[in-house]
Scaffold this motif. Structure first.
Motif, PDB file in Angstrom:
ATOM      1  N   VAL A  88       9.017  -3.652  26.585  1.00 42.60           N
ATOM      2  CA  VAL A  88       8.461  -2.458  27.237  1.00 42.60           C
ATOM      3  C   VAL A  88       7.191  -2.849  28.006  1.00 42.60           C
ATOM      4  O   VAL A  88       6.226  -3.350  27.430  1.00 42.60           O
ATOM      5  CB  VAL A  88       8.143  -1.363  26.203  1.00 42.60           C
ATOM      6  N   GLU A  89       7.189  -2.607  29.283  1.00 40.04           N
ATOM      7  CA  GLU A  89       6.019  -2.926  30.099  1.00 40.04           C
ATOM      8  C   GLU A  89       4.830  -2.071  29.671  1.00 40.04           C
ATOM      9  O   GLU A  89       4.968  -0.855  29.474  1.00 40.04           O
ATOM     10  CB  GLU A  89       6.319  -2.655  31.577  1.00 40.04           C
ATOM     11  N   HIS A  90       3.684  -2.716  29.563  1.00 43.50           N
ATOM     12  CA  HIS A  90       2.475  -1.980  29.174  1.00 43.50           C
ATOM     13  C   HIS A  90       1.251  -2.641  29.800  1.00 43.50           C
ATOM     14  O   HIS A  90       1.292  -3.787  30.238  1.00 43.50           O
ATOM     15  CB  HIS A  90       2.346  -1.917  27.649  1.00 43.50           C
ATOM     16  N   LYS A  91       0.162  -1.866  29.806  1.00 41.68           N
ATOM     17  CA  LYS A  91      -1.097  -2.332  30.385  1.00 41.68           C
ATOM     18  C   LYS A  91      -2.242  -1.728  29.590  1.00 41.68           C
ATOM     19  O   LYS A  91      -2.496  -0.529  29.671  1.00 41.68           O
ATOM     20  CB  LYS A  91      -1.195  -1.903  31.846  1.00 41.68           C
ATOM     21  N   PRO A  92      -2.922  -2.548  28.768  1.00 38.00           N
ATOM     22  CA  PRO A  92      -4.090  -2.048  28.034  1.00 38.00           C
ATOM     23  C   PRO A  92      -5.240  -1.727  28.989  1.00 38.00           C
ATOM     24  O   PRO A  92      -5.422  -2.407  30.000  1.00 38.00           O
ATOM     25  CB  PRO A  92      -4.461  -3.218  27.113  1.00 38.00           C
ATOM     26  N   TYR A  93      -5.991  -0.700  28.640  1.00 29.02           N
ATOM     27  CA  TYR A  93      -7.155  -0.295  29.438  1.00 29.02           C
ATOM     28  C   TYR A  93      -8.242   0.223  28.509  1.00 29.02           C
ATOM     29  O   TYR A  93      -7.969   0.968  27.567  1.00 29.02           O
ATOM     30  CB  TYR A  93      -6.767   0.810  30.430  1.00 29.02           C
ATOM     31  N   ALA A  94      -9.474  -0.159  28.797  1.00 26.42           N
ATOM     32  CA  ALA A  94     -10.614   0.323  28.010  1.00 26.42           C
ATOM     33  C   ALA A  94     -11.760   0.631  28.953  1.00 26.42           C
ATOM     34  O   ALA A  94     -12.274  -0.273  29.622  1.00 26.42           O
ATOM     35  CB  ALA A  94     -11.050  -0.737  26.997  1.00 26.42           C
ATOM     36  N   ALA A  95     -12.171   1.883  29.029  1.00 24.26           N
ATOM     37  CA  ALA A  95     -13.287   2.279  29.903  1.00 24.26           C
ATOM     38  C   ALA A  95     -14.568   1.596  29.437  1.00 24.26           C
ATOM     39  O   ALA A  95     -15.367   1.127  30.249  1.00 24.26           O
ATOM     40  CB  ALA A  95     -13.457   3.798  29.885  1.00 24.26           C
ATOM     41  N   ASP A  96     -14.769   1.558  28.123  1.00 23.00           N
ATOM     42  CA  ASP A  96     -15.885   0.824  27.519  1.00 23.00           C
ATOM     43  C   ASP A  96     -15.284  -0.202  26.551  1.00 23.00           C
ATOM     44  O   ASP A  96     -14.113  -0.102  26.194  1.00 23.00           O
ATOM     45  CB  ASP A  96     -16.804   1.784  26.758  1.00 23.00           C
ATOM     46  N   GLU A  97     -16.094  -1.138  26.102  1.00 24.93           N
ATOM     47  CA  GLU A  97     -15.539  -2.222  25.285  1.00 24.93           C
ATOM     48  C   GLU A  97     -14.830  -1.713  24.030  1.00 24.93           C
ATOM     49  O   GLU A  97     -15.354  -0.865  23.310  1.00 24.93           O
ATOM     50  CB  GLU A  97     -16.633  -3.212  24.867  1.00 24.93           C
ATOM     51  N   VAL A  98     -13.669  -2.260  23.815  1.00 29.67           N
ATOM     52  CA  VAL A  98     -12.893  -1.975  22.610  1.00 29.67           C
ATOM     53  C   VAL A  98     -12.780  -3.251  21.784  1.00 29.67           C
ATOM     54  O   VAL A  98     -12.577  -4.337  22.336  1.00 29.67           O
ATOM     55  CB  VAL A  98     -11.473  -1.477  22.973  1.00 29.67           C
ATOM     56  N   LYS A  99     -12.942  -3.085  20.480  1.00 25.35           N
ATOM     57  CA  LYS A  99     -12.714  -4.196  19.554  1.00 25.35           C
ATOM     58  C   LYS A  99     -11.439  -3.863  18.795  1.00 25.35           C
ATOM     59  O   LYS A  99     -11.329  -2.776  18.211  1.00 25.35           O
ATOM     60  CB  LYS A  99     -13.899  -4.354  18.608  1.00 25.35           C
ATOM     61  N   MET A 100     -10.504  -4.797  18.814  1.00 27.54           N
ATOM     62  CA  MET A 100      -9.228  -4.468  18.185  1.00 27.54           C
ATOM     63  C   MET A 100      -8.562  -5.678  17.562  1.00 27.54           C
ATOM     64  O   MET A 100      -8.952  -6.828  17.795  1.00 27.54           O
ATOM     65  CB  MET A 100      -8.298  -3.800  19.202  1.00 27.54           C
ATOM     66  N   LEU A 101      -7.571  -5.350  16.753  1.00 27.93           N
ATOM     67  CA  LEU A 101      -6.780  -6.333  16.039  1.00 27.93           C
ATOM     68  C   LEU A 101      -5.385  -6.316  16.643  1.00 27.93           C
ATOM     69  O   LEU A 101      -4.811  -5.246  16.883  1.00 27.93           O
ATOM     70  CB  LEU A 101      -6.734  -5.889  14.576  1.00 27.93           C
ATOM     71  N   LEU A 102      -4.861  -7.508  16.922  1.00 25.97           N
ATOM     72  CA  LEU A 102      -3.484  -7.649  17.400  1.00 25.97           C
ATOM     73  C   LEU A 102      -2.684  -8.363  16.324  1.00 25.97           C
ATOM     74  O   LEU A 102      -3.186  -9.310  15.710  1.00 25.97           O
ATOM     75  CB  LEU A 102      -3.434  -8.501  18.668  1.00 25.97           C
ATOM     76  N   ILE A 103      -1.458  -7.952  16.131  1.00 26.82           N
ATOM     77  CA  ILE A 103      -0.572  -8.667  15.207  1.00 26.82           C
ATOM     78  C   ILE A 103       0.715  -8.957  15.953  1.00 26.82           C
ATOM     79  O   ILE A 103       1.379  -8.037  16.451  1.00 26.82           O
ATOM     80  CB  ILE A 103      -0.304  -7.853  13.929  1.00 26.82           C
ATOM     81  N   GLU A 104       1.052 -10.233  16.038  1.00 30.60           N
ATOM     82  CA  GLU A 104       2.223 -10.650  16.809  1.00 30.60           C
ATOM     83  C   GLU A 104       2.607 -12.060  16.399  1.00 30.60           C
ATOM     84  O   GLU A 104       1.819 -12.758  15.756  1.00 30.60           O
ATOM     85  CB  GLU A 104       1.924 -10.567  18.311  1.00 30.60           C
ATOM     86  N   PRO A 105       3.815 -12.508  16.742  1.00 32.45           N
ATOM     87  CA  PRO A 105       4.235 -13.848  16.339  1.00 32.45           C
ATOM     88  C   PRO A 105       3.336 -14.927  16.957  1.00 32.45           C
ATOM     89  O   PRO A 105       2.855 -14.776  18.086  1.00 32.45           O
ATOM     90  CB  PRO A 105       5.663 -13.959  16.891  1.00 32.45           C
ATOM     91  N   ARG A 106       3.113 -15.980  16.206  1.00 33.78           N
ATOM     92  CA  ARG A 106       2.370 -17.133  16.714  1.00 33.78           C
ATOM     93  C   ARG A 106       2.999 -17.563  18.041  1.00 33.78           C
ATOM     94  O   ARG A 106       4.228 -17.629  18.158  1.00 33.78           O
ATOM     95  CB  ARG A 106       2.450 -18.278  15.694  1.00 33.78           C
ATOM     96  N   GLY A 107       2.172 -17.824  19.025  1.00 35.56           N
ATOM     97  CA  GLY A 107       2.682 -18.298  20.313  1.00 35.56           C
ATOM     98  C   GLY A 107       2.887 -17.206  21.338  1.00 35.56           C
ATOM     99  O   GLY A 107       3.230 -17.492  22.487  1.00 35.56           O
ATOM    100  N   THR A 108       2.686 -15.936  20.930  1.00 39.06           N
ATOM    101  CA  THR A 108       2.823 -14.840  21.888  1.00 39.06           C
ATOM    102  C   THR A 108       1.664 -14.891  22.888  1.00 39.06           C
ATOM    103  O   THR A 108       0.505 -14.874  22.495  1.00 39.06           O
ATOM    104  CB  THR A 108       2.816 -13.468  21.166  1.00 39.06           C
ATOM    105  N   LEU A 109       1.971 -14.945  24.169  1.00 41.84           N
ATOM    106  CA  LEU A 109       0.926 -14.968  25.195  1.00 41.84           C
ATOM    107  C   LEU A 109       0.459 -13.548  25.493  1.00 41.84           C
ATOM    108  O   LEU A 109       1.268 -12.620  25.506  1.00 41.84           O
ATOM    109  CB  LEU A 109       1.455 -15.607  26.486  1.00 41.84           C
ATOM    110  N   ASN A 110      -0.837 -13.391  25.755  1.00 38.54           N
ATOM    111  CA  ASN A 110      -1.382 -12.054  26.025  1.00 38.54           C
ATOM    112  C   ASN A 110      -0.793 -11.440  27.289  1.00 38.54           C
ATOM    113  O   ASN A 110      -0.721 -10.230  27.428  1.00 38.54           O
ATOM    114  CB  ASN A 110      -2.918 -12.086  26.100  1.00 38.54           C
ATOM    115  N   THR A 111      -0.332 -12.299  28.193  1.00 36.93           N
ATOM    116  CA  THR A 111       0.253 -11.794  29.435  1.00 36.93           C
ATOM    117  C   THR A 111       1.782 -11.781  29.392  1.00 36.93           C
ATOM    118  O   THR A 111       2.424 -11.521  30.421  1.00 36.93           O
ATOM    119  CB  THR A 111      -0.208 -12.665  30.619  1.00 36.93           C
ATOM    120  N   GLY A 112       2.353 -12.056  28.234  1.00 37.17           N
ATOM    121  CA  GLY A 112       3.806 -12.054  28.121  1.00 37.17           C
ATOM    122  C   GLY A 112       4.412 -13.019  29.111  1.00 37.17           C
ATOM    123  O   GLY A 112       3.954 -14.157  29.226  1.00 37.17           O
TER     124      GLY A 112
END
Lengths: 126, 126
Positions: A88-112
């Motif tokens: 599913v195509e997606h695009k994260p956006y944050a008007a101000d800084e966001v601190k977050m946790l990602l959980i995904e398989p090892r080797g997953t690139l942030n840009t897919g």
């Protein structure tokens, strides 16, 4: 008192976040089998991308994250999560800084599979 | 205004926790590929067990969780996590009620291979 007992260290999100200030560069803080927990600071707009092989979980620790989809969006605050389904195509956006946790398989690139200059380095542990 | 755009719902931990009060019965709130995110309330002592096939991640949302190992322990508060490696015997303990998130493969039993009366039902979604 049994002084032979070991004390194991918890993984503290705030402590980990205090170790870096740069945005869009995830740090690995734990592994669960072949999955990684990464913390990241983001601000502004990312690029449209998808992950054809895997779902991707977002948990917001601080700030307000909007994840745009081609047909809508979801907005997450602290104590909220969302799982973007694979492909599913997606695009994260944050008007101000966001601190977050990602959980995904090892080797997953942030840009897919989009690649490009916004692709972050992999496997930076803190 | 583009009224055709969908609004997707975030998964809010507090909202999910407000939907049940019983302890030791995990609820599934999300899936990531073949992994599940479960929230659970626990209080008191659990049984010694291990998961021979998988690591298990704990993220504390509220309260203080102690995970005992045969040679030590780790204590987690809100905003802290720990991954118990596969095959390592452990026993969660909470002096007062703890609300936490578990992340583990679908089908992982809370009692691992120990079984018995403390084994919770699987796949209860909220």
């Amino acid at each position: 008192m049994d002084t032979s007992r070991r004390s194991y260290a918890p993984i503290n999100f705030a402590d980990k976040l205090a170790q870096f200030a740069d945005q869009w560069q995830p740090r690995v803080i734990a592994e669960l089998n072949d999955y990684q927990f990464k913390i990241v600071r983001i601000e502004g707009d990312f690029i449209w991308h998808d992950h054809p092989e895997t779902d991707e979980a977002f948990i917001v620790l601080d700030g307000t994250l909007r994840i745009d989809f081609r047909d809508g969006s979801v907005t997450l605050g602290p104590g909220e999560m969302y799982v973007v389904p694979k492909g599913v195509e997606h695009k994260p956006y944050a008007a101000d800084e966001v601190k977050m946790l990602l959980i995904e398989p090892r080797g997953t690139l942030n840009t897919g599979h989009a690649g490009g200059e916004r692709t972050a380095r992999q496997d930076i542990w803190i």
